[in-house]
Design a protein around this motif. Structure first.
Motif, PDB file in Angstrom:
ATOM      1  N   PRO A 246      34.082  89.039  63.955  1.00  0.00           N
ATOM      2  CA  PRO A 246      35.036  89.834  63.190  1.00  0.00           C
ATOM      3  C   PRO A 246      34.921  89.462  61.710  1.00  0.00           C
ATOM      4  CG  PRO A 246      36.155  88.025  64.271  1.00  0.00           C
ATOM      5  CD  PRO A 246      34.709  87.925  64.651  1.00  0.00           C
ATOM      6  N   GLU A 247      35.679  90.170  60.841  1.00  0.00           N
ATOM      7  CA  GLU A 247      35.548  89.922  59.401  1.00  0.00           C
ATOM      8  C   GLU A 247      36.231  88.628  58.959  1.00  0.00           C
ATOM      9  OE1 GLU A 247      36.476  93.267  56.911  1.00  0.00           O
ATOM     10  OE2 GLU A 247      35.053  94.574  57.941  1.00  0.00           O
TER      11      GLU A 247
ATOM     12  N   ARG B 292      37.173  94.486  65.710  1.00  0.00           N
ATOM     13  CA  ARG B 292      36.828  95.296  64.536  1.00  0.00           C
ATOM     14  C   ARG B 292      38.042  95.682  63.704  1.00  0.00           C
ATOM     15  NH1 ARG B 292      31.971  98.527  64.262  1.00  0.00           N
ATOM     16  NH2 ARG B 292      30.423  97.741  65.724  1.00  0.00           N
ATOM     17  N   THR B 293      39.240  95.512  64.262  1.00  0.00           N
ATOM     18  CA  THR B 293      40.439  96.021  63.597  1.00  0.00           C
ATOM     19  C   THR B 293      40.898  95.139  62.437  1.00  0.00           C
ATOM     20  OG1 THR B 293      41.141  97.124  65.605  1.00  0.00           O
ATOM     21  CG2 THR B 293      42.846  96.695  63.968  1.00  0.00           C
ATOM     22  N   PHE B 294      40.805  93.823  62.606  1.00  0.00           N
ATOM     23  CA  PHE B 294      41.245  92.932  61.523  1.00  0.00           C
ATOM     24  C   PHE B 294      40.280  93.040  60.353  1.00  0.00           C
ATOM     25  CE2 PHE B 294      43.140  90.692  65.221  1.00  0.00           C
ATOM     26  CZ  PHE B 294      44.464  90.832  64.844  1.00  0.00           C
ATOM     27  N   LYS B 295      40.807  93.385  59.199  1.00  0.00           N
ATOM     28  CA  LYS B 295      39.943  93.606  58.036  1.00  0.00           C
ATOM     29  C   LYS B 295      40.083  92.448  57.052  1.00  0.00           C
ATOM     30  CE  LYS B 295      38.148  97.491  59.212  1.00  0.00           C
ATOM     31  NZ  LYS B 295      37.052  97.201  60.100  1.00  0.00           N
TER      32      LYS B 295
ATOM     33  N   ILE C   8      43.757  89.970  56.480  1.00  0.00           N
ATOM     34  CA  ILE C   8      43.970  88.831  57.377  1.00  0.00           C
ATOM     35  C   ILE C   8      42.980  87.720  57.012  1.00  0.00           C
ATOM     36  CG2 ILE C   8      43.566  88.124  59.780  1.00  0.00           C
ATOM     37  CD1 ILE C   8      46.270  89.477  59.351  1.00  0.00           C
ATOM     38  N   ASP C   9      43.478  86.476  56.917  1.00  0.00           N
ATOM     39  CA  ASP C   9      42.601  85.340  56.578  1.00  0.00           C
ATOM     40  C   ASP C   9      42.122  84.598  57.814  1.00  0.00           C
ATOM     41  OD1 ASP C   9      43.135  85.686  53.752  1.00  0.00           O
ATOM     42  OD2 ASP C   9      45.131  84.887  54.181  1.00  0.00           O
TER      43      ASP C   9
ATOM     44  N   LYS D  88      31.586  83.073  71.405  1.00  0.00           N
ATOM     45  CA  LYS D  88      30.571  83.370  70.394  1.00  0.00           C
ATOM     46  C   LYS D  88      31.200  83.924  69.121  1.00  0.00           C
ATOM     47  CE  LYS D  88      26.986  84.077  73.716  1.00  0.00           C
ATOM     48  NZ  LYS D  88      26.247  82.873  73.319  1.00  0.00           N
ATOM     49  N   ALA D  89      32.303  84.664  69.282  1.00  0.00           N
ATOM     50  CA  ALA D  89      32.974  85.242  68.113  1.00  0.00           C
ATOM     51  C   ALA D  89      33.743  84.165  67.342  1.00  0.00           C
ATOM     52  CB  ALA D  89      33.937  86.344  68.558  1.00  0.00           C
ATOM     53  N   ALA D  90      34.125  83.094  68.041  1.00  0.00           N
ATOM     54  CA  ALA D  90      35.017  82.092  67.458  1.00  0.00           C
ATOM     55  C   ALA D  90      34.304  81.137  66.508  1.00  0.00           C
ATOM     56  CB  ALA D  90      35.678  81.293  68.576  1.00  0.00           C
ATOM     57  N   THR D  91      35.026  80.725  65.466  1.00  0.00           N
ATOM     58  CA  THR D  91      34.525  79.667  64.589  1.00  0.00           C
ATOM     59  C   THR D  91      35.075  78.320  65.050  1.00  0.00           C
ATOM     60  OG1 THR D  91      36.382  80.144  63.109  1.00  0.00           O
ATOM     61  CG2 THR D  91      34.260  81.138  62.558  1.00  0.00           C
TER      62      THR D  91
END
Ligand code: TXA
Ligand code: MG
Length: 340
Positions: free
Chosen positions: A237-238, A303-306, A310-311, A333-336
């Motif tokens: 995500p962004e 994809r919704t959080f831009k 959102i930080d 995999k998406a997670a930091t």
């Protein structure tokens, strides 16, 4: 990019599908719906056509593609042999969200398999995909139709956002079904190995063929993962995403600390958990205990959080059983950061 809208009725609109099939036969790229996610297709027997897929997605050349076909006969035409367990699984689960890694016979272009001696093959279950493959009458190489690294597309608009003007055509057949990609299963050895959990679950596969191994996601970056694609950043995500396991209180505590630090925090969680949490934005993924619904909504949520709104995204962890295995595989995999 030509966009064909099929709305609900595949039969009535098959003129569009014929046109899209003609594009494929002429070496052009066409995005199309499958029951898992949208794929970006091209003629798998043409090196030039397949190269267009890699270019449009910005995909690393060492990550092989799946060849899509409409029938078992077309599938066996691409492989050296069909091991018994693969055939058994195929008869039960294909057409459906499962991809078989088998010894290639070299029919597909070298860049489809990224130089490997094996090839991933799949018969999708979506009526539009099946009709397109029948009309095209060629094997169609198709990765997910997203820019490399982003969440896979579950709607035609997701594809449009990522690839408009980079591809030749897009068949809009509405939202996809499963919401996560197919299960990739290596059937070249005695015991099948799940390389990527997906639409068909480990539990379902075990019921049919008994013992199955699961390829552990690699943590050591010098190791060569068996599915080459699994080593890259995926589904991102962004904003950074923390995957959090634990009670609602624990999630709220983390959210509060970060908001007190001045960060805008978005939440992704089951309906029940989301309703209890306080945050800057909240996305409900589905009822607790209805993991199929969570799978359907997951990529759209990512994809919704831009960026800018959102930080930090805080996402609730889900039980790793049935489709929950695929959900957690993608979220890890998406997670930091994974907070346990
Ligand atoms: O549901 C799906 O499978 C979707 C739809 C469009 O069919 N496709 C898809 O493709 O997810 P892609 O390219 O995003 O993911 C394919 C995965 C990658 O992890 C790739 O490395 C692995 O399958 N793969 C493909 N061929 C392989 C092979 N010969 N050996 C091992 N892994 C392979
Ligand atoms: Mg992909």
């Amino acid at each position: 990019t030509v966009r064909w809208n099929l709305h609900d009725n595949v039969q009535i609109n098959n003129k569009e599908i014929r046109e899209a099939a003609e594009f494929l036969r002429n070496g052009m790229t066409v995005a199309f719906p499958t029951e898992t996610v949208y794929g970006l297709g091209a003629d798998a027997t043409s090196e030039d056509a397949v190269a267009k897929i890699f270019a449009a997605k910005g995909r690393p050349a060492d990550n092989p593609l799946i060849a899509h076909v409409a029938t078992k006969k077309q599938l066996t035409a691409l492989v050296d042999n069909l091991p018994e367990k693969a055939e058994t699984l195929m008869d039960v689960f294909s057409p459906g969200p499962i991809t078989f890694v088998l010894p290639s016979n070299g029919t597909c272009a070298d860049n489809v398999t990224a130089g490997l001696s094996t090839i991933g093959v799949r018969i999708p279950e979506h009526p539009v995909a099946l009709q397109l493959l029948r009309e095209a009458d060629i094997p169609v190489a198709a990765p997910s139709a997203n820019i490399s690294g982003k969440p896979s597309p579950t709607t035609a608009d997701h594809v449009w956002t990522d690839l408009n003007s980079k591809i030749n055509g897009l068949l809009d057949g509405g939202p996809t079904g499963v919401g996560l990609e197919s299960t990739v299963i290596d059937c070249t050895g005695e015991i099948p190995i799940i390389l990527r959990p997906g639409g068909i679950t480990l539990e379902q596969i075990e019921e049919v063929v008994g013992e199955v191994h699961v390829d552990k996601p690699q943590t050591n970056r010098t190791d060569k993962p068996k599915a080459p694609g699994m080593k890259y950043t995926h589904y991102a995500p962004e904003a950074p995403l923390w995957l959090v396991e634990g009670s609602v209180d624990k999630l709220q505590e983390i959210i509060d600390i970060e908001r007190n630090n001045g960060r805008k925090v978005g939440v992704m969680a089951s309906d029940e958990t989301a309703e209890m949490l306080r945050a800057d934005e909240k996305i409900q993924l589905g009822k607790q205990g209805n993991l199929a619904e969570v799978a359907i909504n997951l990529y759209n949520a990512l994809r919704t959080f831009k960026n800018g709104n959102i930080d930090l995204i805080i996402c609730e962890a889900f039980p790793e059983e049935n489709i929950g295995q695929a959900i957690m595989n993608r979220l890890k995999k998406a997670a930091t950061k994974y907070v346990k």
